[in-house]
Scaffold this motif. Sequence first.
Motif, short mmCIF file in Angstrom:
data_model
loop_
_atom_site.label_atom_id
_atom_site.label_comp_id
_atom_site.label_asym_id
_atom_site.label_seq_id
_atom_site.Cartn_x
_atom_site.Cartn_y
_atom_site.Cartn_z
N GLU A 12 0.82 -1.20 0.00
CA GLU A 12 0.00 0.00 0.00
C GLU A 12 0.86 1.26 0.00
O GLU A 12 0.54 2.24 -0.66
N ARG A 13 1.96 1.21 0.76
CA ARG A 13 2.87 2.36 0.79
C ARG A 13 3.48 2.61 -0.59
O ARG A 13 3.65 3.76 -1.01
N ILE A 14 3.81 1.53 -1.27
CA ILE A 14 4.39 1.67 -2.61
C ILE A 14 3.37 2.28 -3.56
O ILE A 14 3.70 3.18 -4.35
N ARG A 15 2.11 1.80 -3.46
CA ARG A 15 1.07 2.35 -4.33
C ARG A 15 0.80 3.82 -4.00
O ARG A 15 0.61 4.64 -4.90
N ASP A 16 0.81 4.16 -2.71
CA ASP A 16 0.60 5.56 -2.32
C ASP A 16 1.72 6.44 -2.83
O ASP A 16 1.49 7.56 -3.30
N ALA A 17 2.95 5.95 -2.73
CA ALA A 17 4.10 6.72 -3.22
C ALA A 17 4.00 6.91 -4.73
O ALA A 17 4.29 7.99 -5.25
N ALA A 18 3.59 5.86 -5.44
CA ALA A 18 3.46 5.96 -6.90
C ALA A 18 2.38 6.97 -7.27
O ALA A 18 2.55 7.77 -8.21
N ARG A 19 1.27 6.95 -6.54
CA ARG A 19 0.19 7.91 -6.81
C ARG A 19 0.65 9.34 -6.52
O ARG A 19 0.33 10.27 -7.27
N THR A 20 1.39 9.51 -5.43
CA THR A 20 1.88 10.83 -5.08
C THR A 20 2.84 11.36 -6.13
O THR A 20 2.75 12.52 -6.56
N ARG A 21 3.76 10.51 -6.56
CA ARG A 21 4.70 10.91 -7.61
C ARG A 21 3.97 11.28 -8.89
O ARG A 21 4.30 12.28 -9.54
N ALA A 22 2.98 10.47 -9.26
CA ALA A 22 2.22 10.73 -10.48
C ALA A 22 1.47 12.06 -10.39
O ALA A 22 1.42 12.84 -11.35
N GLU A 23 0.88 12.33 -9.21
CA GLU A 23 0.16 13.58 -9.03
C GLU A 23 1.11 14.77 -9.12
O GLU A 23 0.79 15.79 -9.76
N ILE A 24 2.27 14.64 -8.50
CA ILE A 24 3.26 15.72 -8.57
C ILE A 24 3.67 15.96 -10.02
O ILE A 24 3.76 17.11 -10.48
N LEU A 25 3.92 14.88 -10.77
CA LEU A 25 4.33 15.03 -12.16
C LEU A 25 3.22 15.63 -13.01
O LEU A 25 3.50 16.43 -13.92
N ASP A 26 1.97 15.28 -12.74
CA ASP A 26 0.85 15.87 -13.48
C ASP A 26 0.82 17.38 -13.30
O ASP A 26 0.73 18.14 -14.28
N VAL A 27 0.90 17.82 -12.05
CA VAL A 27 0.82 19.25 -11.76
C VAL A 27 2.09 19.96 -12.24
O VAL A 27 2.02 21.07 -12.80
N ALA A 28 3.25 19.33 -12.06
CA ALA A 28 4.51 19.94 -12.49
C ALA A 28 4.53 20.11 -14.00
O ALA A 28 5.03 21.13 -14.51
N THR A 29 3.99 19.14 -14.72
CA THR A 29 3.91 19.26 -16.18
C THR A 29 3.12 20.50 -16.57
O THR A 29 3.55 21.28 -17.44
N GLN A 30 1.98 20.69 -15.94
CA GLN A 30 1.15 21.86 -16.24
C GLN A 30 1.86 23.16 -15.87
O GLN A 30 1.81 24.14 -16.62
N GLU A 31 2.53 23.16 -14.72
CA GLU A 31 3.17 24.39 -14.24
C GLU A 31 4.39 24.76 -15.09
O GLU A 31 4.56 25.93 -15.46
N PHE A 32 5.22 23.78 -15.42
CA PHE A 32 6.39 24.07 -16.27
C PHE A 32 5.94 24.50 -17.67
O PHE A 32 6.53 25.41 -18.26
N ALA A 33 4.92 23.83 -18.19
CA ALA A 33 4.42 24.20 -19.53
C ALA A 33 3.83 25.60 -19.53
O ALA A 33 3.97 26.34 -20.51
N ARG A 34 3.21 25.98 -18.42
CA ARG A 34 2.58 27.30 -18.33
C ARG A 34 3.60 28.41 -18.11
O ARG A 34 3.57 29.45 -18.78
N ALA A 35 4.51 28.19 -17.17
CA ALA A 35 5.40 29.26 -16.71
C ALA A 35 6.83 29.13 -17.21
O ALA A 35 7.63 30.05 -17.00
N GLY A 36 7.18 28.01 -17.83
CA GLY A 36 8.56 27.79 -18.23
C GLY A 36 9.37 27.27 -17.07
O GLY A 36 8.91 27.26 -15.92
N TYR A 37 10.60 26.88 -17.34
CA TYR A 37 11.44 26.35 -16.27
C TYR A 37 11.76 27.42 -15.23
O TYR A 37 11.63 27.20 -14.03
N ASP A 38 12.16 28.59 -15.69
CA ASP A 38 12.56 29.65 -14.76
C ASP A 38 11.36 30.20 -13.98
O ASP A 38 11.49 30.57 -12.81
N GLY A 39 10.20 30.25 -14.63
CA GLY A 39 9.04 30.84 -13.98
C GLY A 39 8.29 29.91 -13.06
O GLY A 39 7.55 30.38 -12.18
N ALA A 40 8.43 28.61 -13.26
CA ALA A 40 7.71 27.64 -12.43
C ALA A 40 8.24 27.68 -11.00
O ALA A 40 9.43 27.88 -10.77
N ARG A 41 7.35 27.46 -10.04
CA ARG A 41 7.72 27.49 -8.63
C ARG A 41 7.30 26.18 -7.96
O ARG A 41 6.16 25.74 -8.10
#
Length: 221
Positions: A12-41
């Motif tokens: 369960e911990r492994i699945r939770d970690a995988a879900r957390t990583r995937a969620e972070i990557l989903d949001v990070a993809t949107q943020e980097f695409a929107r603001a660029g590397y330098d602008g993303a926070r």
Amino acid sequence: MTSVEEPARPGERIRDAARTRAEILDVATQEFARAGYDGARVDEIAARTRTTKRMIYYYFGGKEQLFTAVLERAYGVIRRAEQQLDVDHLDPVAAIRRLAELTFDHHEQHPDFIRLVSIENIHEAHHIAGSEKLGKIGSPALDVIRRILTSGQESGLFTADVDAVDLHAMISSFCFFRVSNRHTFGALFGRDLLDPAQRAHYRTMLGDMVIAYLTAERAAD
């Protein structure tokens, strides 16, 4: 009955970690695409996920590593699509058209990928060059193109002595430009390259251009 929750099992911990990583990557993809590397926070990415900035650093190490992970996943999506492409049963002309259509469809459906690649080019492919995963990922499409070219040349259908990388660049350039330059092209020429009414026209035009190049009569040297 105890009020203490049962500890999560390892699986369960492994699945939770995988879900957390995937969620972070989903949001990070949107943020980097929107603001660029330098602008993303990273703070903004953390605020939009069910985690913390500290956990993002725990999973990825830092902003640079997070952006690299975003690129790795983005490129992985199209590479998996290329690997699943089955054109061995098609004649060379139909096969190369199908490959071009795959690239056309993917680029249209993943505008964030286009923006991420544009951002990485601004940074002179710094993150890609430093990624072992991206350095080894190559492009399954190149193997498919080589097989199609060999078949087409052996059958006499293809007259062009073309390199697979050059043909890949030819296909990708049209598909990439259509998405990346949509707004500037529209402002300058009054035509929306992503107009749904023109989609079939552009999709067919791409295949026609590639096939015309591969099958054109060549003047003797």
